[in-house]
Design a protein around this motif. Structure first.
Motif, PDB file in Angstrom:
ATOM      1  N   LEU A  89      29.553 -94.721  31.601  1.00  0.00           N
ATOM      2  CA  LEU A  89      29.817 -93.969  32.827  1.00  0.00           C
ATOM      3  C   LEU A  89      31.114 -93.189  32.645  1.00  0.00           C
ATOM      4  CD1 LEU A  89      27.531 -94.567  34.703  1.00  0.00           C
ATOM      5  CD2 LEU A  89      28.233 -96.765  33.755  1.00  0.00           C
ATOM      6  N   LEU A 132      26.731 -90.844  31.284  1.00  0.00           N
ATOM      7  CA  LEU A 132      26.320 -90.387  32.616  1.00  0.00           C
ATOM      8  C   LEU A 132      27.517 -90.207  33.531  1.00  0.00           C
ATOM      9  CD1 LEU A 132      23.184 -92.548  33.521  1.00  0.00           C
ATOM     10  CD2 LEU A 132      23.257 -90.136  32.832  1.00  0.00           C
ATOM     11  N   SER A 133      27.466 -89.128  34.307  1.00  0.00           N
ATOM     12  CA  SER A 133      28.412 -88.877  35.389  1.00  0.00           C
ATOM     13  C   SER A 133      27.650 -88.927  36.703  1.00  0.00           C
ATOM     14  CB  SER A 133      29.030 -87.487  35.213  1.00  0.00           C
ATOM     15  OG  SER A 133      29.653 -87.077  36.413  1.00  0.00           O
ATOM     16  N   VAL A 134      28.260 -89.449  37.750  1.00  0.00           N
ATOM     17  CA  VAL A 134      27.614 -89.424  39.063  1.00  0.00           C
ATOM     18  C   VAL A 134      28.137 -88.275  39.916  1.00  0.00           C
ATOM     19  CG1 VAL A 134      27.090 -91.888  39.024  1.00  0.00           C
ATOM     20  CG2 VAL A 134      29.193 -91.091  40.144  1.00  0.00           C
ATOM     21  N   GLY A 135      29.012 -87.438  39.373  1.00  0.00           N
ATOM     22  CA  GLY A 135      29.490 -86.293  40.133  1.00  0.00           C
ATOM     23  C   GLY A 135      30.816 -85.807  39.590  1.00  0.00           C
ATOM     24  N   TYR A 137      33.984 -85.590  40.152  1.00  0.00           N
ATOM     25  CA  TYR A 137      35.221 -86.057  40.750  1.00  0.00           C
ATOM     26  C   TYR A 137      35.670 -87.233  39.914  1.00  0.00           C
ATOM     27  CZ  TYR A 137      31.218 -88.305  42.855  1.00  0.00           C
ATOM     28  OH  TYR A 137      29.997 -88.889  43.048  1.00  0.00           O
ATOM     29  N   VAL A 138      36.949 -87.539  40.007  1.00  0.00           N
ATOM     30  CA  VAL A 138      37.489 -88.624  39.190  1.00  0.00           C
ATOM     31  C   VAL A 138      37.701 -89.849  40.068  1.00  0.00           C
ATOM     32  CG1 VAL A 138      39.348 -89.326  37.652  1.00  0.00           C
ATOM     33  CG2 VAL A 138      38.598 -86.941  37.690  1.00  0.00           C
ATOM     34  N   THR A 140      38.631 -94.285  40.037  1.00  0.00           N
ATOM     35  CA  THR A 140      39.585 -95.148  39.331  1.00  0.00           C
ATOM     36  C   THR A 140      38.909 -95.863  38.164  1.00  0.00           C
ATOM     37  OG1 THR A 140      39.139 -96.929  40.872  1.00  0.00           O
ATOM     38  CG2 THR A 140      41.007 -95.495  41.376  1.00  0.00           C
ATOM     39  N   GLY A 141      37.587 -95.792  38.117  1.00  0.00           N
ATOM     40  CA  GLY A 141      36.886 -96.434  37.012  1.00  0.00           C
ATOM     41  C   GLY A 141      35.393 -96.236  37.138  1.00  0.00           C
ATOM     42  N   GLY A 142      34.657 -96.762  36.184  1.00  0.00           N
ATOM     43  CA  GLY A 142      33.204 -96.586  36.165  1.00  0.00           C
ATOM     44  C   GLY A 142      32.440 -97.626  36.974  1.00  0.00           C
ATOM     45  N   PRO A 145      30.272 -95.913  39.834  1.00  0.00           N
ATOM     46  CA  PRO A 145      29.140 -95.242  39.184  1.00  0.00           C
ATOM     47  C   PRO A 145      28.098 -96.221  38.615  1.00  0.00           C
ATOM     48  CG  PRO A 145      31.149 -94.094  38.624  1.00  0.00           C
ATOM     49  CD  PRO A 145      31.566 -95.327  39.384  1.00  0.00           C
TER      50      PRO A 145
HETATM   51  C1  4FL Z   1      32.374 -91.894  35.988  1.00  0.00           C
HETATM   52  C2  4FL Z   1      33.368 -90.437  37.610  1.00  0.00           C
HETATM   53  C3  4FL Z   1      31.148 -91.331  36.273  1.00  0.00           C
HETATM   54  C4  4FL Z   1      32.104 -89.921  37.853  1.00  0.00           C
HETATM   55  C5  4FL Z   1      36.955 -92.448  36.341  1.00  0.00           C
HETATM   56  C6  4FL Z   1      36.332 -93.248  35.392  1.00  0.00           C
HETATM   57  C7  4FL Z   1      33.491 -91.447  36.656  1.00  0.00           C
HETATM   58  C8  4FL Z   1      34.813 -92.041  36.344  1.00  0.00           C
HETATM   59  N1  4FL Z   1      31.035 -90.363  37.189  1.00  0.00           N
HETATM   60  N2  4FL Z   1      35.986 -91.692  36.909  1.00  0.00           N
HETATM   61  N3  4FL Z   1      35.025 -92.982  35.432  1.00  0.00           N
END
Ligand code: 4FL
Length: 242
Positions: A89, A132-135, A137-138, A140-142, A145
């Motif tokens: 993630l 994978l990213s859920v969007g 934006y940042v 604090t951790g995975g 997600p």
């Molecule tokens: C992971 C944000 C997946 C969106 C910080 C660490 C992240 C994420 N999708 N932000 N992981």
């Protein structure tokens, strides 16, 4: 056999309440899914439990070091003989969509790896079969997600939504590239806001037509990008016929 999620995280306690609640809690009790949490810190090589260090080249923050993550992933793979793609993630990953969720539902196992702090050593990426990213934006951790992935996959498993799950129509849903039509329940008039007359008419064809129109108008107003995607999908289907 249950779909098994293994989660590698520094914060296993962040998962417990969500995993015990609602649809996911029931899916676990009914053994449709199995979630095994593994604490990355248990795979530290020193007795201090070190999992991160300062980045080479300087810069702020701490970065996850590779050794504990490699050991954790190797350990978790060995807990079950079934093949398991490693899903990392990260905001740099492919954006998760409903199509991507459907693809994941077919797997027997998924290993979800949560990044944390200000990032992870680049060599950790070589462990991943999928990022994978859920969007955009940042966080604090995975961890959140990873819960998003577990939730979106679990609700697609047969029986997970209960008796009506097959009946739940997905034809007007983000799954099909449209936003949902507006829904109403009692009372017929709430503080001067009336339920649209057609929904009280008992005319099922008229209701279906109204809902289709609402779904399209709403999608055009709010998410015209989804309509473009649908047009492309329709065009592709047309081409494949030739
Ligand atoms: C992971 C944000 C997946 C969106 C910080 C660490 C992240 C994420 N999708 N932000 N992981």
């Amino acid at each position: 056999m249950a779909l098994r999620f293994d989660v590698i995280t520094l914060f296993p306690e962040a998962f417990t309440s969500v995993l015990e609640s609602s649809i996911i809690g029931r899916a676990r009790r009914e053994a449709r899914i199995d979630v095994v949490l593994t604490n990355l810190r248990s795979f530290a090589s020193d007795k201090r439990g070190t999992v991160d260090d300062k980045p080479f080249g300087g810069g702020p923050g701490m970065v996850l070091i590779p050794e504990p993550m490699f050991r954790a992933v190797e350990h978790v793979k060995g807990l079950d003989p079934r093949p398991a793609p490693v899903v990392l993630l990260t905001p740099q990953g492919e954006r998760l969509t409903q199509t991507g969720v459907r693809r994941l539902v077919g797997r027997a196992r998924l290993i979800l790896v949560c990044g944390h702090y200000e990032g992870f050593d680049e060599r950790i990426r070589t462990l991943a079969d999928l990022e994978l990213s859920v969007g955009d934006y940042v966080l604090t951790g995975g961890e959140l997600p990873a819960l998003v992935v577990i939730d979106a996959v679990t609700r697609l498993l047969p029986g997970a939504l209960g008796a009506e799950d097959g009946a739940r129509e997905e034809s007007f849903s983000v799954a099909e590239g449209l936003l949902e039509y507006p829904q109403y329940t009692r009372p017929r008039d709430f503080r001067g806001m009336a339920v649209p007359e057609v929904l009280l008419s008992g005319d099922h064809a008229a209701i279906a037509k109204w809902r289709a129109g609402q779904a399209e108008a709403r999608t055009r107003q709010r998410r015209s990008d989804l309509l473009n995607g649908r047009q492309q999908a329709a065009g592709n289907r047309e081409h494949e016929k030739d």
